[in-house]
Design a protein around this motif. Structure first.
Motif, PDB file in Angstrom:
ATOM      1  N   ALA A 215       0.818  -1.213   0.000  1.00 17.08           N
ATOM      2  CA  ALA A 215       0.000   0.000   0.000  1.00 17.08           C
ATOM      3  C   ALA A 215       0.853   1.265   0.000  1.00 17.08           C
ATOM      4  O   ALA A 215       0.310   2.374  -0.015  1.00 17.08           O
ATOM      5  CB  ALA A 215      -0.919  -0.002   1.222  1.00 17.08           C
ATOM      6  N   GLY A 216       2.177   1.076   0.060  1.00 13.40           N
ATOM      7  CA  GLY A 216       3.063   2.241  -0.040  1.00 13.40           C
ATOM      8  C   GLY A 216       3.509   2.832   1.279  1.00 13.40           C
ATOM      9  O   GLY A 216       4.171   3.878   1.297  1.00 13.40           O
ATOM     10  N   ALA A 217       3.168   2.199   2.409  1.00 14.51           N
ATOM     11  CA  ALA A 217       3.581   2.723   3.711  1.00 14.51           C
ATOM     12  C   ALA A 217       5.046   2.405   3.987  1.00 14.51           C
ATOM     13  O   ALA A 217       5.630   1.503   3.383  1.00 14.51           O
ATOM     14  CB  ALA A 217       2.707   2.126   4.812  1.00 14.51           C
ATOM     15  N   ARG A 218       5.643   3.161   4.919  1.00 15.41           N
ATOM     16  CA  ARG A 218       6.959   2.809   5.445  1.00 15.41           C
ATOM     17  C   ARG A 218       6.744   1.915   6.650  1.00 15.41           C
ATOM     18  O   ARG A 218       5.931   2.239   7.525  1.00 15.41           O
ATOM     19  CB  ARG A 218       7.752   4.062   5.820  1.00 15.41           C
ATOM     20  N   VAL A 219       7.484   0.819   6.731  1.00 17.52           N
ATOM     21  CA  VAL A 219       7.179  -0.219   7.718  1.00 17.52           C
ATOM     22  C   VAL A 219       8.380  -0.520   8.588  1.00 17.52           C
ATOM     23  O   VAL A 219       9.512  -0.679   8.099  1.00 17.52           O
ATOM     24  CB  VAL A 219       6.706  -1.513   7.015  1.00 17.52           C
ATOM     25  N   THR A 220       8.121  -0.632   9.881  1.00 21.30           N
ATOM     26  CA  THR A 220       9.108  -1.079  10.873  1.00 21.30           C
ATOM     27  C   THR A 220       8.551  -2.316  11.562  1.00 21.30           C
ATOM     28  O   THR A 220       7.369  -2.358  11.913  1.00 21.30           O
ATOM     29  CB  THR A 220       9.373   0.016  11.924  1.00 21.30           C
ATOM     30  N   LEU A 221       9.401  -3.314  11.751  1.00 18.01           N
ATOM     31  CA  LEU A 221       8.982  -4.585  12.357  1.00 18.01           C
ATOM     32  C   LEU A 221       9.841  -4.887  13.576  1.00 18.01           C
ATOM     33  O   LEU A 221      11.075  -4.775  13.521  1.00 18.01           O
ATOM     34  CB  LEU A 221       9.099  -5.715  11.337  1.00 18.01           C
ATOM     35  N   LEU A 222       9.181  -5.304  14.666  1.00 19.59           N
ATOM     36  CA  LEU A 222       9.891  -5.708  15.878  1.00 19.59           C
ATOM     37  C   LEU A 222       9.526  -7.134  16.251  1.00 19.59           C
ATOM     38  O   LEU A 222       8.346  -7.536  16.148  1.00 19.59           O
ATOM     39  CB  LEU A 222       9.547  -4.798  17.058  1.00 19.59           C
ATOM     40  N   ASP A 223      10.516  -7.891  16.682  1.00 20.95           N
ATOM     41  CA  ASP A 223      10.279  -9.238  17.185  1.00 20.95           C
ATOM     42  C   ASP A 223      11.482  -9.628  18.049  1.00 20.95           C
ATOM     43  O   ASP A 223      12.566  -9.057  17.908  1.00 20.95           O
ATOM     44  CB  ASP A 223      10.113 -10.239  16.032  1.00 20.95           C
ATOM     45  N   LEU A 250      11.066  -0.388  21.568  1.00 17.07           N
ATOM     46  CA  LEU A 250       9.652  -0.024  21.498  1.00 17.07           C
ATOM     47  C   LEU A 250       9.480   1.479  21.680  1.00 17.07           C
ATOM     48  O   LEU A 250       8.731   2.137  20.944  1.00 17.07           O
ATOM     49  CB  LEU A 250       8.847  -0.781  22.557  1.00 17.07           C
ATOM     50  N   ARG A 251      10.172   2.023  22.648  1.00 15.82           N
ATOM     51  CA  ARG A 251      10.063   3.466  22.876  1.00 15.82           C
ATOM     52  C   ARG A 251      10.571   4.249  21.670  1.00 15.82           C
ATOM     53  O   ARG A 251       9.992   5.283  21.292  1.00 15.82           O
ATOM     54  CB  ARG A 251      10.836   3.855  24.138  1.00 15.82           C
ATOM     55  N   LYS A 252      11.609   3.769  21.049  1.00 15.05           N
ATOM     56  CA  LYS A 252      12.166   4.467  19.878  1.00 15.05           C
ATOM     57  C   LYS A 252      11.156   4.518  18.733  1.00 15.05           C
ATOM     58  O   LYS A 252      10.909   5.578  18.141  1.00 15.05           O
ATOM     59  CB  LYS A 252      13.443   3.763  19.424  1.00 15.05           C
ATOM     60  N   VAL A 253      10.543   3.346  18.417  1.00 14.95           N
ATOM     61  CA  VAL A 253       9.650   3.314  17.259  1.00 14.95           C
ATOM     62  C   VAL A 253       8.331   4.022  17.537  1.00 14.95           C
ATOM     63  O   VAL A 253       7.723   4.591  16.616  1.00 14.95           O
ATOM     64  CB  VAL A 253       9.407   1.857  16.783  1.00 14.95           C
ATOM     65  N   LEU A 254       7.880   3.995  18.783  1.00 16.81           N
ATOM     66  CA  LEU A 254       6.636   4.693  19.109  1.00 16.81           C
ATOM     67  C   LEU A 254       6.788   6.198  18.905  1.00 16.81           C
ATOM     68  O   LEU A 254       5.801   6.896  18.635  1.00 16.81           O
ATOM     69  CB  LEU A 254       6.217   4.402  20.549  1.00 16.81           C
ATOM     70  N   SER A 255       7.991   6.686  19.016  1.00 16.03           N
ATOM     71  CA  SER A 255       8.220   8.137  18.890  1.00 16.03           C
ATOM     72  C   SER A 255       7.961   8.646  17.479  1.00 16.03           C
ATOM     73  O   SER A 255       7.763   9.853  17.279  1.00 16.03           O
ATOM     74  CB  SER A 255       9.644   8.487  19.322  1.00 16.03           C
ATOM     75  N   TYR A 256       7.972   7.754  16.479  1.00 18.39           N
ATOM     76  CA  TYR A 256       7.719   8.222  15.112  1.00 18.39           C
ATOM     77  C   TYR A 256       6.558   7.500  14.419  1.00 18.39           C
ATOM     78  O   TYR A 256       6.250   7.779  13.254  1.00 18.39           O
ATOM     79  CB  TYR A 256       8.981   8.117  14.250  1.00 18.39           C
ATOM     80  N   ARG A 277       0.440   2.081  29.347  1.00 15.01           N
ATOM     81  CA  ARG A 277      -0.272   3.346  29.139  1.00 15.01           C
ATOM     82  C   ARG A 277       0.695   4.520  29.149  1.00 15.01           C
ATOM     83  O   ARG A 277       0.534   5.473  28.372  1.00 15.01           O
ATOM     84  CB  ARG A 277      -1.333   3.522  30.220  1.00 15.01           C
ATOM     85  N   GLU A 278       1.680   4.446  30.001  1.00 13.37           N
ATOM     86  CA  GLU A 278       2.665   5.529  30.048  1.00 13.37           C
ATOM     87  C   GLU A 278       3.367   5.696  28.707  1.00 13.37           C
ATOM     88  O   GLU A 278       3.672   6.811  28.267  1.00 13.37           O
ATOM     89  CB  GLU A 278       3.686   5.237  31.162  1.00 13.37           C
ATOM     90  N   MET A 279       3.601   4.583  28.004  1.00 14.65           N
ATOM     91  CA  MET A 279       4.302   4.621  26.717  1.00 14.65           C
ATOM     92  C   MET A 279       3.434   5.223  25.611  1.00 14.65           C
ATOM     93  O   MET A 279       3.967   5.649  24.572  1.00 14.65           O
ATOM     94  CB  MET A 279       4.775   3.217  26.336  1.00 14.65           C
ATOM     95  N   LEU A 280       2.123   5.271  25.812  1.00 12.66           N
ATOM     96  CA  LEU A 280       1.257   5.915  24.814  1.00 12.66           C
ATOM     97  C   LEU A 280       1.635   7.379  24.621  1.00 12.66           C
ATOM     98  O   LEU A 280       1.415   7.953  23.540  1.00 12.66           O
ATOM     99  CB  LEU A 280      -0.217   5.839  25.236  1.00 12.66           C
ATOM    100  N   GLY A 281       2.205   7.972  25.661  1.00 13.02           N
ATOM    101  CA  GLY A 281       2.594   9.371  25.579  1.00 13.02           C
ATOM    102  C   GLY A 281       3.672   9.648  24.552  1.00 13.02           C
ATOM    103  O   GLY A 281       3.908  10.802  24.174  1.00 13.02           O
ATOM    104  N   LEU A 282       4.336   8.591  24.075  1.00 12.35           N
ATOM    105  CA  LEU A 282       5.354   8.746  23.038  1.00 12.35           C
ATOM    106  C   LEU A 282       4.740   8.945  21.651  1.00 12.35           C
ATOM    107  O   LEU A 282       5.403   9.428  20.731  1.00 12.35           O
ATOM    108  CB  LEU A 282       6.277   7.520  23.025  1.00 12.35           C
ATOM    109  N   LEU A 283       3.495   8.523  21.494  1.00 14.00           N
ATOM    110  CA  LEU A 283       2.811   8.634  20.201  1.00 14.00           C
ATOM    111  C   LEU A 283       2.231  10.026  20.011  1.00 14.00           C
ATOM    112  O   LEU A 283       1.858  10.713  20.971  1.00 14.00           O
ATOM    113  CB  LEU A 283       1.683   7.608  20.113  1.00 14.00           C
ATOM    114  N   ARG A 284       2.119  10.423  18.745  1.00 10.02           N
ATOM    115  CA  ARG A 284       1.428  11.669  18.452  1.00 10.02           C
ATOM    116  C   ARG A 284      -0.061  11.516  18.699  1.00 10.02           C
ATOM    117  O   ARG A 284      -0.633  10.441  18.514  1.00 10.02           O
ATOM    118  CB  ARG A 284       1.643  12.063  16.985  1.00 10.02           C
ATOM    119  N   GLU A 285      -0.703  12.614  19.093  1.00  7.42           N
ATOM    120  CA  GLU A 285      -2.152  12.578  19.274  1.00  7.42           C
ATOM    121  C   GLU A 285      -2.833  12.182  17.963  1.00  7.42           C
ATOM    122  O   GLU A 285      -2.406  12.591  16.883  1.00  7.42           O
ATOM    123  CB  GLU A 285      -2.649  13.954  19.719  1.00  7.42           C
ATOM    124  N   LYS A 286      -3.838  11.353  18.054  1.00 10.23           N
ATOM    125  CA  LYS A 286      -4.632  10.830  16.940  1.00 10.23           C
ATOM    126  C   LYS A 286      -3.909   9.718  16.159  1.00 10.23           C
ATOM    127  O   LYS A 286      -4.397   9.293  15.107  1.00 10.23           O
ATOM    128  CB  LYS A 286      -5.084  11.933  15.979  1.00 10.23           C
TER     129      LYS A 286
END
Length: 400
Positions: A215-223, A250-256, A277-286
């Motif tokens: 679909a053309g997205a940029r993708v990051t994978l963690l395992d 996880l914290r690094k990728v959530l930041s972007y 829940r605390e880590m949700l704060g790393l994500l942009r709103e919406k």
């Protein structure tokens, strides 16, 4: 409540050196009572397979309608369309469903009945487990059925569908009219695409990666497994960013991330909460969370099951999409995908009964969570709060 039909012995079967008569079974396919569940236990061609083998198949009226299978197709396949759920449970020896029975069905479950479904017994309603144990039922949970370490043949096609649906879900809920960031998943010339982070490189995760790249997205994978990350890196050289999963990465990728996909599967146990829940704060709103692991408890602390008619909610400004039966959106495809894998096991049980079916399908034993009122899988036993009984020991005791 209706009584089961008279026994009709049609063949002999040898198990553990003993010859036993096995009767033709009555297989019941009820209409799902789960909210927004449109899939059905078997399509008409699956019914024809059982009927041709000498079995009777009862299909509750309109059971297949949500998947595009009218009653007339089941009748043409040789099934008997019945008008009530009571009749399906009252006559059937084996009940074949997509998901576990709902509370409305508990009173209808008969003594000694066999139930086969994607039941998630490890996280099932304790009242259901109590009913199955007290009524000496046998429950085959396709969630735990495996034919090799880490290979779950029934879960695999549904997981493939769920993973491939990620970009269409993400595209919709990134739109502003659905409360999203207003980002086009695949971007455009001089406009960057969405950043999609996938947690888990199992079947769901791999298919989500493939579909999102398409679909053309940029993708990051963690395992946590290096081999799994290497396979993805080999399949899509230079196109997927990969990380070993831990709190720091996880914290690094959530930041972007614009979209975070939970695709973690644990064997017959609750999925661990990897994102607090605390880590949700790393994500942009919406930003958007799609937790496909929610049917096993979810890998986000803030996840809770939703339904297709009301699929999202917002926590701390982050949109959550947590629908356990996601593939019901493509009910016809999902029903075919499930039946391709479940029908051989259903047919084996119908032909030889249990434990006779283990001869034709030895891996079926791994899916038996409850056998004749005994918890035979650790996940089911722990959920019910009863001791686990070794299946082989139980069968040896019954055979002696």
């Amino acid at each position: 409540m209706m009584r089961p039909a008279p026994l009709r012995y049609v063949r002999s079967h040898r198990f553990m050196g003993k010859k036993r008569k096995v009767r033709a079974m009555i297989v019941g396919i009820p209409r799902s009572l789960s909210v927004d569940e449109l899939r059905v236990g078997l399509p008409p061609r699956g019914v024809r397979n059982l009927v041709t083998a000498g079995h009777t198949v009862l299909v509750e009226s309109h059971a297949g309608l949500g998947s595009g299978f009218p009653d007339s197709q089941y009748e043409k396949a040789g099934g008997q369309v019945v008008r009530s759920l009571d009749e399906v449970y009252g006559r059937a020896d084996l009940v074949m469903k997509v998901n576990a029975p709902t509370p409305e069905e508990y009173p209808l479950i008969r003594e000694g009945q066999i139930l086969m479904a994607v039941m998630h017994l490890a996280v099932a309603d304790k009242k259901l487990l109590k009913v199955l144990l007290e009524r000496n039922c046998t429950a085959v949970d396709f969630v735990t059925l495996h034919d090799a370490p880490g290979h779950y043949p029934v879960l695999r096609p549904i997981s493939q569908l769920a993973g491939r649906m990620v970009p269409q879900i993400a595209a919709r809920y990134l739109q502003t009219d659905h409360g999203g960031l207003g980002i086009l998943l695949g971007g455009a010339p001089a406009v960057p695409p969405a950043e999609v982070v996938v947690i888990g490189a199992g079947t769901v995760g791999r298919n989500a990666v493939r579909a999102c790249l398409g679909a053309g997205a940029r993708v990051t994978l963690l395992d946590t497994r290096h081999d799994s990350l290497s396979e993805i890196d080999w399949a899509f050289p230079g196109r997927v960013t990969t990380f070993r999963a831990n709190e720091a990465t996880l914290r690094k990728v959530l930041s972007y991330a614009d979209v975070v996909v939970g695709a973690v599967h644990t064997r017959a146990a609750r999925t661990p909460h990897l994102v607090t829940r605390e880590m949700l704060g790393l994500l942009r709103e919406k930003s958007l969370i799609i937790d496909i692991s929610v049917d096993q408890g979810g890998c986000f602390e803030t996840s809770r099951p939703t339904r297709l008619s009301d699929p999202t909610y917002v926590v701390d400004g982050i949109v959550h999409y947590c629908v356990p039966n996601l593939t019901s959106l493509v009910a016809r495809s999902a029903t075919y995908a499930l039946a391709n894998e479940t029908l051989p096991y259903v047919r084996a049980v119908a032909d030889a009964g249990l434990p006779g079916a283990f001869g034709a399908q030895p891996h079926l034993a791994s899916g038996v969570g409850i056998m004749a009122g005994q918890a035979t899988h650790v996940g089911a036993a722990e959920a019910a709060g009863v001791p686990v009984v070794d299946l082989a020991t139980l069968l040896e005791g019954n055979a002696s």
